[in-house]
Scaffold this motif. Structure first.
Motif, PDB file in Angstrom:
ATOM      1  N   GLN A 141       3.994  -0.036  -4.911  1.00  0.00           N
ATOM      2  CA  GLN A 141       2.877   0.675  -4.288  1.00  0.00           C
ATOM      3  C   GLN A 141       2.115   1.555  -5.284  1.00  0.00           C
ATOM      4  O   GLN A 141       1.032   2.042  -4.975  1.00  0.00           O
ATOM      5  CB  GLN A 141       3.401   1.533  -3.139  1.00  0.00           C
ATOM      6  CG  GLN A 141       4.115   0.754  -2.060  1.00  0.00           C
ATOM      7  CD  GLN A 141       4.924   1.634  -1.123  1.00  0.00           C
ATOM      8  OE1 GLN A 141       4.865   2.853  -1.191  1.00  0.00           O
ATOM      9  NE2 GLN A 141       5.690   1.013  -0.244  1.00  0.00           N
ATOM     10  N   ASN A 142       2.688   1.771  -6.463  1.00  0.00           N
ATOM     11  CA  ASN A 142       2.077   2.698  -7.417  1.00  0.00           C
ATOM     12  C   ASN A 142       0.671   2.286  -7.827  1.00  0.00           C
ATOM     13  O   ASN A 142      -0.203   3.129  -8.035  1.00  0.00           O
ATOM     14  CB  ASN A 142       2.940   2.818  -8.676  1.00  0.00           C
ATOM     15  CG  ASN A 142       4.236   3.574  -8.432  1.00  0.00           C
ATOM     16  OD1 ASN A 142       4.320   4.399  -7.531  1.00  0.00           O
ATOM     17  ND2 ASN A 142       5.247   3.283  -9.234  1.00  0.00           N
ATOM     18  N   TRP A 149      11.281   3.582   3.308  1.00  0.00           N
ATOM     19  CA  TRP A 149      11.061   4.831   2.609  1.00  0.00           C
ATOM     20  C   TRP A 149      11.841   5.939   3.294  1.00  0.00           C
ATOM     21  O   TRP A 149      12.189   5.831   4.459  1.00  0.00           O
ATOM     22  CB  TRP A 149       9.583   5.209   2.593  1.00  0.00           C
ATOM     23  CG  TRP A 149       8.961   5.266   3.935  1.00  0.00           C
ATOM     24  CD1 TRP A 149       8.961   6.300   4.812  1.00  0.00           C
ATOM     25  CD2 TRP A 149       8.238   4.216   4.581  1.00  0.00           C
ATOM     26  NE1 TRP A 149       8.281   5.980   5.951  1.00  0.00           N
ATOM     27  CE2 TRP A 149       7.823   4.709   5.839  1.00  0.00           C
ATOM     28  CE3 TRP A 149       7.885   2.919   4.200  1.00  0.00           C
ATOM     29  CZ2 TRP A 149       7.087   3.934   6.718  1.00  0.00           C
ATOM     30  CZ3 TRP A 149       7.154   2.168   5.090  1.00  0.00           C
ATOM     31  CH2 TRP A 149       6.764   2.667   6.334  1.00  0.00           C
ATOM     32  N   ARG A 201       4.677   9.167  -7.249  1.00  0.00           N
ATOM     33  CA  ARG A 201       4.949   7.824  -7.735  1.00  0.00           C
ATOM     34  C   ARG A 201       6.403   7.461  -7.446  1.00  0.00           C
ATOM     35  O   ARG A 201       7.228   8.340  -7.203  1.00  0.00           O
ATOM     36  CB  ARG A 201       4.662   7.725  -9.234  1.00  0.00           C
ATOM     37  CG  ARG A 201       3.197   7.962  -9.577  1.00  0.00           C
ATOM     38  CD  ARG A 201       2.949   7.828 -11.064  1.00  0.00           C
ATOM     39  NE  ARG A 201       3.188   6.470 -11.527  1.00  0.00           N
ATOM     40  CZ  ARG A 201       2.301   5.475 -11.460  1.00  0.00           C
ATOM     41  NH1 ARG A 201       1.104   5.694 -10.931  1.00  0.00           N
ATOM     42  NH2 ARG A 201       2.594   4.274 -11.907  1.00  0.00           N
ATOM     43  N   SER A 254       0.831  -1.192   0.000  1.00  0.00           N
ATOM     44  CA  SER A 254       0.000   0.000   0.000  1.00  0.00           C
ATOM     45  C   SER A 254       0.866   1.243   0.000  1.00  0.00           C
ATOM     46  O   SER A 254       1.905   1.284   0.663  1.00  0.00           O
ATOM     47  CB  SER A 254      -0.897   0.021   1.244  1.00  0.00           C
ATOM     48  OG  SER A 254      -1.546   1.270   1.387  1.00  0.00           O
ATOM     49  N   PRO A 255       0.449   2.278  -0.716  1.00  0.00           N
ATOM     50  CA  PRO A 255       1.098   3.580  -0.537  1.00  0.00           C
ATOM     51  C   PRO A 255       0.678   4.188   0.790  1.00  0.00           C
ATOM     52  O   PRO A 255      -0.120   3.612   1.533  1.00  0.00           O
ATOM     53  CB  PRO A 255       0.574   4.398  -1.722  1.00  0.00           C
ATOM     54  CG  PRO A 255      -0.755   3.784  -2.031  1.00  0.00           C
ATOM     55  CD  PRO A 255      -0.626   2.317  -1.709  1.00  0.00           C
ATOM     56  N   MET A 268       3.489  -1.012   3.813  1.00  0.00           N
ATOM     57  CA  MET A 268       4.290   0.025   3.165  1.00  0.00           C
ATOM     58  C   MET A 268       5.767  -0.216   3.407  1.00  0.00           C
ATOM     59  O   MET A 268       6.592   0.509   2.873  1.00  0.00           O
ATOM     60  CB  MET A 268       3.927   1.385   3.753  1.00  0.00           C
ATOM     61  CG  MET A 268       2.446   1.662   3.795  1.00  0.00           C
ATOM     62  SD  MET A 268       2.101   2.957   4.969  1.00  0.00           S
ATOM     63  CE  MET A 268       0.335   2.813   5.089  1.00  0.00           C
ATOM     64  N   ALA A 317       3.830   6.946  -2.816  1.00  0.00           N
ATOM     65  CA  ALA A 317       4.455   5.636  -3.021  1.00  0.00           C
ATOM     66  C   ALA A 317       5.958   5.788  -2.852  1.00  0.00           C
ATOM     67  O   ALA A 317       6.567   6.676  -3.443  1.00  0.00           O
ATOM     68  CB  ALA A 317       4.137   5.098  -4.409  1.00  0.00           C
ATOM     69  N   HIS A 318       6.524   4.913  -2.032  1.00  0.00           N
ATOM     70  CA  HIS A 318       7.973   4.936  -1.835  1.00  0.00           C
ATOM     71  C   HIS A 318       8.679   3.804  -2.555  1.00  0.00           C
ATOM     72  O   HIS A 318       9.896   3.816  -2.682  1.00  0.00           O
ATOM     73  CB  HIS A 318       8.297   4.905  -0.342  1.00  0.00           C
ATOM     74  CG  HIS A 318       7.854   6.134   0.372  1.00  0.00           C
ATOM     75  ND1 HIS A 318       8.468   7.349   0.219  1.00  0.00           N
ATOM     76  CD2 HIS A 318       6.827   6.345   1.224  1.00  0.00           C
ATOM     77  CE1 HIS A 318       7.856   8.255   0.961  1.00  0.00           C
ATOM     78  NE2 HIS A 318       6.868   7.672   1.579  1.00  0.00           N
ATOM     79  N   LYS A 319       7.922   2.804  -2.978  1.00  0.00           N
ATOM     80  CA  LYS A 319       8.442   1.735  -3.808  1.00  0.00           C
ATOM     81  C   LYS A 319       7.496   1.535  -4.995  1.00  0.00           C
ATOM     82  O   LYS A 319       6.292   1.799  -4.892  1.00  0.00           O
ATOM     83  CB  LYS A 319       8.582   0.432  -3.010  1.00  0.00           C
ATOM     84  CG  LYS A 319       9.702   0.468  -1.972  1.00  0.00           C
ATOM     85  CD  LYS A 319      11.076   0.548  -2.624  1.00  0.00           C
ATOM     86  CE  LYS A 319      12.202   0.627  -1.608  1.00  0.00           C
ATOM     87  NZ  LYS A 319      12.479  -0.646  -0.965  1.00  0.00           N
ATOM     88  N   LEU A 342      -2.116   3.770  -5.621  1.00  0.00           N
ATOM     89  CA  LEU A 342      -2.168   5.199  -5.309  1.00  0.00           C
ATOM     90  C   LEU A 342      -3.586   5.732  -5.480  1.00  0.00           C
ATOM     91  O   LEU A 342      -4.266   5.442  -6.470  1.00  0.00           O
ATOM     92  CB  LEU A 342      -1.220   5.972  -6.216  1.00  0.00           C
ATOM     93  CG  LEU A 342       0.269   5.930  -5.857  1.00  0.00           C
ATOM     94  CD1 LEU A 342       1.113   6.448  -7.001  1.00  0.00           C
ATOM     95  CD2 LEU A 342       0.545   6.715  -4.572  1.00  0.00           C
ATOM     96  N   THR A 392       0.507  13.806  -5.967  1.00  0.00           N
ATOM     97  CA  THR A 392       0.708  12.361  -5.939  1.00  0.00           C
ATOM     98  C   THR A 392       2.159  12.031  -6.259  1.00  0.00           C
ATOM     99  O   THR A 392       2.713  12.543  -7.228  1.00  0.00           O
ATOM    100  CB  THR A 392      -0.223  11.665  -6.938  1.00  0.00           C
ATOM    101  OG1 THR A 392      -1.576  11.921  -6.562  1.00  0.00           O
ATOM    102  CG2 THR A 392       0.028  10.161  -6.972  1.00  0.00           C
TER     103      THR A 392
END
Length: 991
Positions: free
Chosen positions: A214-215, A323, A314, A188-189, A560, A209-211, A218, A312
């Protein structure tokens, strides 16, 4: 609590009507009667044994279909037909067994249809067991709906209820726990917000999103079946709105979602917006919903002005979790006129008429993070200025406290947004009937005030506490680097008890007998009656949600981060019934024998054949056969479609492999299928060949033995305690799958079954010829009873240094068993933390597919390649010089992580291509490998590398990436490669 005590009247009724059967009818008619498009339907028998009925149901719906029959021939026909249609192992699961016992987990099926005769029909109790609450059974002309059991509770608001106290009133969730499902999404973001009601989980996911994994989620809202994890629908959320606030309320049939435009009323069944509630500018500074709560048909809200709009974010970074923490846009809370969640208008709205009943407007901005409601009052706080109470029924001001001692004690909002403190967006005020509690990431001290007049009651010097208000006291978990959590007396603040400290940001939550919070790896569960701590190893509570308790179940995830986890995803647990969970009352045979009398034809295995995964039982990839000086493609066959095959093994001029539909097959030297058969679940690791037999471990919970030459079924043995399937990423597998493959040593086949330590881990040694049980270990899931931790099956089976081993995840990096007795050799650890991580290939093939190499050449040099457990970090392939005499060999973690500490020896040579490898076959002179350049899987290859200087002898392009361990070589130097696209390639040596 057993079914008999929950549903006595219904059990009696169902027992009487279970003698009837469904007759006739086509799939389309039955689908209309079922009235669902997504979910799990169990079919006991078929109308007139017509297998096409199964295909029609799959084709005309999005249902996951479980079909069970005692007729093994019918089951075999159904599997072949489903395989040809492309549904086997994805949408359709075929099992054998008497219909009197349905091999599904408790509360798993949305629908049950019974077609079989009275003698093979399940009892009413059995139908009720597998049906989820509000699920429907069609039995004859009767349609029976399972009632919702008494004592369950919803998690209707983000903090459970309007009081912001994350303590569930659910009376069923207590005692031991078992896995109910493991589902999507896996990741999950940020941020994430969840509410649960009516058997549905509503999960809103935010804008950061940190990875890269997760995109996909979003700005997404999901509705998920709370009993089996099926995603029922998804819809986009409005970009730019920060959702980590109290503006979600779930009811039995709808979700109320407030955002920057309105409160949207979303139909729980379809996901469609059926109405909107807006607040006029005549009473509010704007349309933005800051806080809301619902009680007795009235919606309460704080509304106001527009806020800072978010962008947002990405990500392109690969891997699992972690993250960079930072002060993201809007999280500094500098100006209440634009900060998240500040407003000046409270309003009560009649949900029938959608008209306001009252509104209260203040001159100052109220912080939505400090708004909560008990039975009669709404409490609100204006930082540094006042604490106030509004009458819930009339909207009149009860009191406004501006006492300096109170405001000074509460103090300024501190900077948060860090893994130690937590999230700046977190609410920091909770209420009971008599008290208000200030604590959280932004607080320098804990402050308690009277709910009757707002006067200061007491303080505690630590403010970053995660509070759970229970009848016996205030349970305060945290913070990181503190000595312990504390249980406070409500009136005085006296510390009544202490318990282990939490780690970092995740909030604490409670159920009837427990408090849950984040450990340093995994989850701490404090049993409140005894104040003893237990450890749930595989997963930690998700960051913003914590462990959510609703509907008789518990929920973790999605994630996350990658903090000492073994399981990623949306995970549901149920309360366990230890006696029932370990007792097989189905009369299904554990040991099933086929034709054991006919002779098993010889396979003519040669000494150099690659008869097991990665070449030998230690999985070292060592080959006794020289790698050819060059090769040419000989043939390519499609062994499966839309399913991931296992690596191949080779023996007797044949290639053996399996796949995730459950198929097991043998291919001859010309690429022709010799035989193909099916287990009842996915197969994650390749067969092992020995004694002219092929042995396979299946996620249906069984070990199978087939005659290698002709595929004749010889025997199977169920390793776990019972036939009991749950949903794991939309696949129906055993709660005790044989997910790590098998290993054969002499006359013995070893296998292990399980997912998590708290479900139980079962290890067996079977006679390789007869399949009879030699010895077993059923207790290693609980090694240390004090904290309830133990071994989880998180890796493929190996034999190393005379021990049976596999990755254990969590507390115990590697599970170790004596080969003769299967006694567990791990030393029990009484700890509520863990450090070991896995991304187990069966469940996370995108991450766990890379392999490491640790091969010592005859001259003492080391061929080394390290891949991290989740395939995001690598140490390039290198040849390292011999260690100096007396120098201990650097210890590499069994989980394929980057080496622990220290510096690697200076390399004789190092691969400069940043190539990532999914399989090896190695000799002193040559390394055979499959892989791809970093970041470019489309450029996959099979390569032969000179181990003396690191140069490529030859390289061949592959049409897709090879699967994990996907290369094998036989005695004649013929190389077989299994690819992720379902192809099997054969390369032959050049003459």
């Amino acid at each position: 609590m057993g079914l008999r005590s929950v549903f006595p009247a219904m059990l009696a009724t169902m027992t009487l009507c279970s003698v009837a059967t469904v007759s006739g009818g086509q799939a389309t008619d039955d689908l209309k009667r079922m009235e669902i498009d997504k979910g799990i339907v169990a079919l006991v028998g078929l109308p007139d044994d017509k297998v096409d009925y199964l295909i029609e149901v799959c084709r005309a719906s999005e249902l996951t279909v479980y079909f069970q029959t005692p007729d093994t021939q019918l089951a075999r026909h159904a599997r072949r037909t489903a395989d040809a249609a492309g549904y086997l192992g994805t949408r359709l699961f075929v099992d054998t067994g008497s219909g009197r016992s349905i091999h599904l987990g408790n509360n798993t099926a949305d629908r049950v249809l019974v077609f079989d005769s009275d003698t093979n029909a399940p009892s009413g109790r059995e139908i009720l067991r597998v049906l989820r609450p509000k699920g429907v059974a069609i039995v004859g002309d009767q349609t029976i709906t399972k009632p919702v059991p008494q004592g369950v509770d919803d998690w209707s608001h983000p903090y459970h209820g309007p009081d912001n106290n994350p303590q569930s009133d659910d009376q069923l969730v207590r005692g031991s726990l078992r896995t109910q499902f493991i589902g999507y999404p896996k990741f999950s973001p940020m941020p994430e917000q969840t509410v649960v009601a009516g058997g549905r989980i509503y999960k809103a996911m935010g804008h950061i999103a940190h990875k890269a994994n997760q995109n996909e989620m979003l700005n997404t809202l999901l509705c998920i079946n709370a009993y089996n994890g099926t995603i029922l629908w998804r819809r986009p959320l409005s970009a730019g709105f920060m959702l980590h606030r109290n503006t979600m309320v779930a009811t039995d049939d709808a979700l109320y979602l407030g955002d920057h435009e309105a409160c949207k009323i979303i139909d729980g069944r379809t996901g469609e917006t059926i109405d909107e509630i807006k607040v006029g500018t005549d009473i509010s500074d704007g349309p933005v919903w800051k806080w809301m709560a619902m009680r007795h048909g009235i919606l309460f809200a704080l509304v106001g002005n527009p806020e800072a709009k978010l962008e947002t974010q990405r990500a392109i970074r690969r891997g699992l979790g972690h993250w960079p923490w930072g002060m993201w846009d809007g999280h500094d809370y500098n100006d209440p006129r634009t900060s998240f969640g500040f407003g000046r208008t409270l309003v009560a709205i009649d949900l029938k008429t959608k008209e306001p009943l009252w509104h209260y407007r203040d001159d100052e901005f109220l912080d939505a993070r400090a708004v909560c409601m008990n039975e009669s009052q709404i409490f609100c706080y204006c930082p540094g200025k006042f604490l106030a109470s509004i009458d819930r029924y009339t909207g009149k001001l009860n009191w406004k406290n501006t006492d300096k001692d109170l405001l000074d004690a509460i103090g300024d909002n501190q900077k948060a947004q860090h893994y130690i403190t937590g999230y700046a967006t977190t609410c920091y005020m909770k209420c009971s009937g008599d008290y208000l509690f200030f604590a959280g990431p932004q607080r320098t001290r804990m402050v308690v005030a009277s709910a009757h007049d707002g006067k200061l009651a007491w303080t505690h010097p630590t403010g970053n506490l995660q509070l759970v208000l229970r009848d016996d006291g205030v349970w305060a978990a945290g913070p990181q680097k503190s000595e312990n959590g504390m249980k406070f007396d409500y009136a005085t603040g006296e510390v009544l008890a202490t318990f282990p400290a939490r780690r970092a940001c995740t909030r604490a939550t409670g159920c009837a007998d427990s408090i849950f919070y984040r450990a340093n790896g995994g989850t701490v569960r404090v049993l409140t009656e005894s104040n003893t701590a237990q450890h749930i190893d595989p997963m930690r509570p998700p960051c913003q949600d914590g462990v959510i308790v609703a509907g008789g179940h518990l929920y973790w995830g999605p994630w996350m981060c990658g903090c000492q986890l073994s399981l990623y995803g949306n995970i549901g647990l149920r309360p366990g019934d230890d006696a029932a969970d370990e007792t097989d009352d189905s009369n299904e045979p554990r040991w099933v024998r086929g034709d054991m009398h006919a002779a098993v034809e010889s396979l003519d295995v040669n000494p150099g054949d690659w008869t097991t995964f990665r070449g030998n039982n230690a999985r070292t990839d060592a080959s006794s056969v020289a790698i050819p000086a060059d090769v040419h493609p000989q043939w390519a066959v499609q062994v499966c479609r839309d399913a991931l095959p296992t690596a191949p093994v080779t023996a007797g001029d044949m290639v053996f492999l399996a796949d995730r539909t459950g198929a097991v097959q043998a291919i001859d030297g010309n690429g022709k299928t010799v035989w193909k058969t099916y287990t009842a679940g996915p197969v994650y690791y390749p067969p092992a060949v020995a004694k002219n037999r092929v042995y396979v471990g299946s996620a249906d919970g069984r070990v199978y033995a087939y005659a290698a030459r002709d595929g004749r079924f010889l025997w199977s043995y169920r390793v776990g305690p019972k036939d009991y399937r749950i949903s794991v990423y939309d696949r129906l597998v055993s709660a005790w799958p044989v997910a790590g493959g098998v290993v054969v040593d002499g006359d013995t086949v070893y296998a292990a079954a399980g997912i998590t330590h708290y479900d139980g881990t079962h290890v067996v040694a079977l006679d390789a010829v007869t399949g009879s049980l030699k010895v077993s270990n059923t207790t290693s899931g609980t090694l240390e009873r004090e904290v309830n931790n133990g071994i989880s099956l998180q890796g493929n089976l190996t034999i190393v240094d005379g021990e049976l081993r596999f990755l254990a995840g969590g507390v115990y990096e590697t599970a170790r068993y004596d080969l003769e007795t299967l006694a567990c050799l791990n030393t029990p650890r009484a700890q509520v933390n863990s450090q070991f991580r896995t991304a187990f290939y069966p469940y996370y093939p995108a991450y766990g597919k890379y392999v490491s190499l640790d091969y010592q050449c005859s001259d003492g040099c080391q061929l080394s390649h390290d891949a991290s457990y989740e395939g995001s970090q690598f140490v390039n392939l290198a040849r390292q010089p011999p260690l100096a005499p007396g120098t201990p060999k650097p210890y590499k973690e069994a989980a394929r992580w980057i080496r622990r500490g220290g510096e690697a020896p200076k390399a004789i040579w190092q691969d400069k291509g940043n190539r990532r490898f999914t399989s090896f076959a190695v000799t002193d002179d040559t390394l055979l490998a499959t892989g791809h350049p970093d970041g470019n899987e489309s450029d996959s290859f099979l390569v032969s590398i000179n181990t003396r200087d690191g140069s490529d002898n030859w390289i061949k392009p592959l049409p897709a990436l090879a699967v994990k361990g996907g290369v094998s070589i036989d005695h004649a130097g013929r190389i077989s490669v299994a690819l992720e696209n379902g192809q099997l390639l054969r390369f032959a040596p050049e003459d």
